[in-house]
Write a protein that holds these residues in place. Structure first.
Motif, mmCIF file in Angstrom:
data_model
loop_
_atom_site.group_PDB
_atom_site.id
_atom_site.type_symbol
_atom_site.label_atom_id
_atom_site.label_comp_id
_atom_site.label_asym_id
_atom_site.label_seq_id
_atom_site.Cartn_x
_atom_site.Cartn_y
_atom_site.Cartn_z
ATOM 1 N N GLY A 167 0.800 -1.218 0.000
ATOM 2 C CA GLY A 167 0.000 0.000 0.000
ATOM 3 C C GLY A 167 0.833 1.268 0.000
ATOM 4 O O GLY A 167 0.373 2.325 -0.449
ATOM 5 N N ALA A 172 -4.658 2.498 -2.209
ATOM 6 C CA ALA A 172 -5.879 1.745 -2.470
ATOM 7 C C ALA A 172 -6.635 2.234 -3.699
ATOM 8 O O ALA A 172 -7.057 1.428 -4.543
ATOM 9 C CB ALA A 172 -6.787 1.803 -1.236
ATOM 10 N N PRO A 191 -10.951 0.557 0.466
ATOM 11 C CA PRO A 191 -10.150 1.636 1.055
ATOM 12 C C PRO A 191 -10.599 1.967 2.471
ATOM 13 O O PRO A 191 -11.754 1.726 2.855
ATOM 14 C CB PRO A 191 -10.409 2.814 0.105
ATOM 15 C CG PRO A 191 -10.909 2.199 -1.167
ATOM 16 C CD PRO A 191 -11.680 0.982 -0.742
ATOM 17 N N PHE A 198 -5.822 -0.710 3.272
ATOM 18 C CA PHE A 198 -7.092 -1.192 2.733
ATOM 19 C C PHE A 198 -7.362 -2.600 3.233
ATOM 20 O O PHE A 198 -6.445 -3.307 3.672
ATOM 21 C CB PHE A 198 -7.056 -1.195 1.195
ATOM 22 C CG PHE A 198 -5.809 -1.793 0.596
ATOM 23 C CD1 PHE A 198 -5.660 -3.167 0.438
ATOM 24 C CD2 PHE A 198 -4.758 -0.970 0.199
ATOM 25 C CE1 PHE A 198 -4.504 -3.704 -0.100
ATOM 26 C CE2 PHE A 198 -3.580 -1.502 -0.336
ATOM 27 C CZ PHE A 198 -3.469 -2.881 -0.487
#
Length: 345
Positions: A167, A172, A191, A198
């Motif tokens: 991430g 996300a 998200p 996420f």
């Protein structure tokens, strides 16, 4: 997991295939009325019938709620279905969606936006201290981890902290945008307030199957990125409790697989390769709900004795046997480096 109704629609006939290979000595035993030709058939049509029969049998035994899509590649390179069971049901993907995350990250690598040797930091606050993986076991933190190492941990040991590391280089919203652009409208992460974090999100059996089928066809990411994913998923050090359970080391290395589990969900998706290292069979098998036995016991059991995993182990053996005499018509092959155990030094 979304409530889904059981139904099954199984494939019809397919073309005959090229020269046979030797059948496995550890083939899935024939049921009453089945012949050796049923277990290790010599035609694609009979292979499809065998796969469909074992899937029906094992899902009945295990109970639960299933959705699946399984296909084989015929000698002409056509992808032909063997199992289509509620394949469009939207389900919680669990860690099977880590394949999709890897695809999105490697898409950014292919476009030069990030690099595999780029570093992300294993800080104390990014560690998920429960769950799966190796990073939580370090006990001391501050390591600089390459994107490549994070992806390997994500796919090989389903590391949950690796999701957060990915991430950092593929937020996300960007991740979901990449997947939608490739046609995966259901295979999406969820998200949260932090843009770099996420939940693993949703998918369908059909979309996960399509992702894998297009991956091995070289249609999702570059050749190098495709090989990266498949090399990790085929490693003999990876997941062995389901589809690969009843296989030898050499046979396991013919299977690229990724599992996912949480609460009652027990999922697995992957690709089986033929003796020429060409993709032969693609599977996406999702299951949850009330399996045979005590629900509380099952929900706390993520090992090979869970009814769904026992079912997938028999399915995996049967699928490998069903295509053992067949050859894929795929134009692509994916060979791995030979495995040779060592004692250090």
């Amino acid at each position: 997991m979304a409530t889904i109704r059981r139904r099954a629609a199984f494939g019809l006939a397919a073309a005959a295939v090229l020269g046979p290979t030797a059948a496995s000595a550890s083939a899935e035993p024939a049921e009453a009325g089945e012949t050796p030709e049923d277990v290790t058939p010599s035609t694609a049509a009979r292979a499809r019938a065998r796969i469909a029969s074992v899937y029906r049998r094992e899902t009945r035994r295990a109970r639960g709620t299933w959705s699946a899509f399984v296909s084989i590649v015929d000698p002409d390179g056509r992808v032909i279905p063997a199992v289509d069971d509620n394949a469009d049901a939207v389900v919680n993907a669990q860690s099977v969606n880590k394949i999709a995350i890897a695809v999105a990250v490697l898409d950014r690598v292919d476009r030069g936006l990030i690099k595999l040797d780029q570093k992300v930091e294993l800080t104390p606050e990014i560690i998920i201290k429960d769950g799966d993986g190796i990073f939580r076991l370090h006990k001391v933190y501050g390591d600089q981890i390459t994107v490549a190492a994070a992806l390997a941990a994500l796919l090989l040991v389903s590391d949950d902290t690796a999701v957060r590391l990915c991430g950092l280089v593929c937020p996300a919203l960007e991740l979901n945008k990449i997947l939608r652009a490739k046609g995966f409208v259901h295979t999406q992460v969820i998200p949260v307030a932090n843009p770099n974090r996420f939940f693993l999100g949703k998918t369908t059996a059909r979309e996960t199957h399509s992702l894998l089928e297009r991956l091995v066809a070289g249609k999702l990411v570059s050749a190098d990125s495709t090989a990266f994913i498949l090399d990790v998923l085929r490693s003999k050090d990876g997941y062995i409790d389901g589809i690969r359970s009843n296989m030898s080391t050499a046979e396991r290395e013919r299977v690229a697989t990724k599992a996912g589990w949480l609460n009652s969900d027990r999922h697995e998706a992957g690709v089986i390769f033929d003796g020429d290292a060409k993709p032969m069979l693609t599977y996406a098998v999702f299951a949850g709900g009330a399996f045979t036995g005590d629900a509380a016991t099952n929900n706390a059991n993520f090992g090979g004795t869970h009814p769904a995993l026992e079912a997938r182990a028999r399915m995996g053996r049967a699928m490998l046997d069903a295509v053992s005499k067949l050859h894929s018509g795929s134009a692509r092959s994916y060979r791995t480096r030979a495995y040779r155990p060592v004692d250090g030094g």
